[in-house]
Design a protein around this motif. Structure first.
Motif, short mmCIF file in Angstrom:
data_model
loop_
_atom_site.label_atom_id
_atom_site.label_comp_id
_atom_site.label_asym_id
_atom_site.label_seq_id
_atom_site.Cartn_x
_atom_site.Cartn_y
_atom_site.Cartn_z
N ASP A 85 0.86 -1.18 0.00
CA ASP A 85 0.00 0.00 0.00
C ASP A 85 0.90 1.24 0.00
N THR A 86 0.81 2.06 -1.03
CA THR A 86 1.69 3.23 -1.14
C THR A 86 1.38 4.30 -0.10
N ARG A 87 0.25 4.18 0.59
CA ARG A 87 -0.06 5.14 1.65
C ARG A 87 0.71 4.81 2.93
N CYS A 88 1.21 3.56 3.02
CA CYS A 88 1.95 3.14 4.21
C CYS A 88 3.45 2.93 3.94
N PHE A 89 3.79 2.60 2.68
CA PHE A 89 5.17 2.23 2.37
C PHE A 89 5.55 2.82 1.02
N GLN A 90 6.75 3.42 0.96
CA GLN A 90 7.28 4.00 -0.26
C GLN A 90 8.63 3.36 -0.59
N LYS A 91 8.74 2.75 -1.78
CA LYS A 91 9.97 2.05 -2.16
C LYS A 91 11.07 3.04 -2.52
N LEU A 92 12.28 2.72 -2.03
CA LEU A 92 13.48 3.48 -2.40
C LEU A 92 14.32 2.71 -3.40
N GLU A 93 14.48 1.41 -3.17
CA GLU A 93 15.24 0.57 -4.09
C GLU A 93 14.87 -0.89 -3.87
N ALA A 94 15.29 -1.75 -4.80
CA ALA A 94 15.02 -3.19 -4.68
C ALA A 94 16.26 -3.97 -5.07
N ILE A 95 16.54 -5.03 -4.32
CA ILE A 95 17.67 -5.93 -4.61
C ILE A 95 17.07 -7.30 -4.91
N LYS A 96 17.43 -7.83 -6.07
CA LYS A 96 16.80 -9.07 -6.52
C LYS A 96 17.79 -10.20 -6.70
N ASN A 97 17.28 -11.39 -6.39
CA ASN A 97 18.01 -12.63 -6.59
C ASN A 97 16.96 -13.66 -7.02
N GLN A 98 17.40 -14.76 -7.61
CA GLN A 98 16.45 -15.78 -8.05
C GLN A 98 15.60 -16.30 -6.89
N HIS A 99 16.14 -16.18 -5.65
CA HIS A 99 15.43 -16.76 -4.51
C HIS A 99 15.08 -15.74 -3.42
N PHE A 100 15.29 -14.47 -3.68
CA PHE A 100 14.82 -13.48 -2.71
C PHE A 100 14.60 -12.13 -3.40
N LEU A 101 13.75 -11.32 -2.77
CA LEU A 101 13.46 -9.97 -3.24
C LEU A 101 13.48 -9.04 -2.03
N VAL A 102 14.46 -8.12 -2.00
CA VAL A 102 14.57 -7.16 -0.90
C VAL A 102 14.04 -5.82 -1.39
N VAL A 103 12.96 -5.35 -0.77
CA VAL A 103 12.39 -4.05 -1.10
C VAL A 103 12.73 -3.10 0.06
N ILE A 104 13.53 -2.08 -0.23
CA ILE A 104 13.96 -1.12 0.78
C ILE A 104 13.15 0.16 0.61
N GLY A 105 12.57 0.65 1.72
CA GLY A 105 11.75 1.85 1.60
C GLY A 105 11.49 2.51 2.94
N LYS A 106 10.60 3.47 2.89
CA LYS A 106 10.19 4.20 4.08
C LYS A 106 8.77 3.79 4.46
N CYS A 107 8.61 3.55 5.75
CA CYS A 107 7.29 3.15 6.25
C CYS A 107 6.77 4.23 7.20
N LYS A 108 5.49 4.45 7.12
CA LYS A 108 4.85 5.44 7.95
C LYS A 108 5.02 5.09 9.42
N ASN A 109 5.36 6.06 10.22
CA ASN A 109 5.53 5.92 11.68
C ASN A 109 6.75 5.10 12.08
N ILE A 110 7.68 4.83 11.14
CA ILE A 110 8.92 4.11 11.46
C ILE A 110 10.10 4.98 11.02
N ASP A 111 11.02 5.23 11.95
CA ASP A 111 12.21 6.01 11.62
C ASP A 111 13.21 5.15 10.87
N GLY A 112 13.89 5.72 9.90
CA GLY A 112 14.89 4.98 9.13
C GLY A 112 14.23 4.12 8.06
N ASN A 113 15.07 3.33 7.41
CA ASN A 113 14.59 2.47 6.32
C ASN A 113 13.97 1.18 6.87
N LEU A 114 13.04 0.67 6.09
CA LEU A 114 12.44 -0.64 6.38
C LEU A 114 12.78 -1.57 5.22
#
Length: 280
Positions: free
Chosen positions: A75-104
């Motif tokens: 939901d873009t109202r709660c989470f905003q993507k900054l970058e993504a790291i991909k592998n055949q067996h994992f997907l890391v989505v790094i972003g900012k989350c509402k009410n959380i300091d720093g990256n999630l």
């Protein structure tokens, strides 16, 4: 922020898409991770059908044929993507989350089967974790069990799922079989109606009469046999323009007739001369 992780084992049909949507609404999820999408081009996934609003974004990892495949939706109202790291067996989505300091850092993972491959996967994730700061949330299907009971529960769930698929397939096949039977029955009825107006041949009439009377009417059966015997019976023969019914005379004529048939006029056969041949 509520998270939902599902191993969907294929998300190419509307049934799975609607199932994901219902679970998303029921759990009020704002971040959903799907494993085993089994779609080589994740952009073809009906993401909109999985979500209940237009306020969403997604990213994914393509499958290797019918194996693997990852997609994360949020939901873009709660989470905003900054970058993504991909592998055949994992997907890391790094972003900012509402009410959380720093990256999630949201990690959607589909684990490998062998222990050695699992170690490589976690080693790679640990390397990324050391490079990227912030809060980490790791979820997915790790292909691992904490105890034997958990494994049995997993197998039981798969069997229940398989049972439902078989029931659904049997129901659909039952409808098809019913239709085929009905069509065949109607066709037979039409053929019977046509046969009523077609004249029967002499042979067909004889077979019908035998079927109706032959096995149930002893008089008819014996009459048929006696009639056949009468046709095969030799009542007499014409000898030198003279009709005779004498049995001995007829036997002699018949014997001489076949004697002439099988008698050789010129006997010419090879002779075997060998002292080692035994004689009778």
């Amino acid at each position: 922020m509520n998270g939902l992780s599902l191993n969907v084992r294929g998300v190419g049909d509307d049934v799975k898409v609607n199932w994901v949507r219902r679970l998303k609404i029921h759990h009020k999820a704002t971040f959903v991770g799907l494993q085993e999408t089994q779609i080589s081009n994740f952009s073809k996934i009906n993401v909109k059908g999985c979500w209940d609003s237009n306020k969403y974004d997604f990213d994914g990892v393509e499958s290797n044929g019918r194996s693997g495949g990852l997609i994360s939706i949020w939901d873009t109202r709660c989470f905003q993507k900054l970058e993504a790291i991909k592998n055949q067996h994992f997907l890391v989505v790094i972003g900012k989350c509402k009410n959380i300091d720093g990256n999630l850092n949201m990690v959607n993972s589909y684990g490998l089967q062998s222990l050695a491959d699992k170690k490589k996967l976690w080693k790679e994730l640990l390397r990324i974790k050391n490079e990227k700061h912030g809060m980490w949330v790791v979820f997915g299907d790790f292909n691992a069990f904490r105890n034997l009971g958990e494994r049995y529960a997993y197998l039981a769930a798969k069997l229940r799922f398989l049972k439902e698929l078989i029931k659904k397939w049997r129901k659909e096949e039952g409808k098809k079989e019913t239709k085929v039977f009905s069509d065949t029955k109607n066709m037979v009825n039409e053929l019977e109606k046509l046969a009523e107006f077609r004249p029967l041949t002499t042979m067909e009439k004889a077979k019908i009469k035998w079927t109706v009377d032959g096995d149930e009417n002893t008089k008819f059966f014996h009459g048929y046999i006696n009639n056949k015997n009468m046709r095969n019976l030799l009542h007499g023969v014409m000898i030198n323009s003279h009709w005779t019914t004498e049995v001995n005379e007829i036997k002699e004529v018949v014997f001489k007739f076949y004697e002439r048939k099988f008698k050789e006029d010129h006997v010419s056969r090879p002779k075997l001369i060998n002292s080692r041949f035994k004689t009778i």
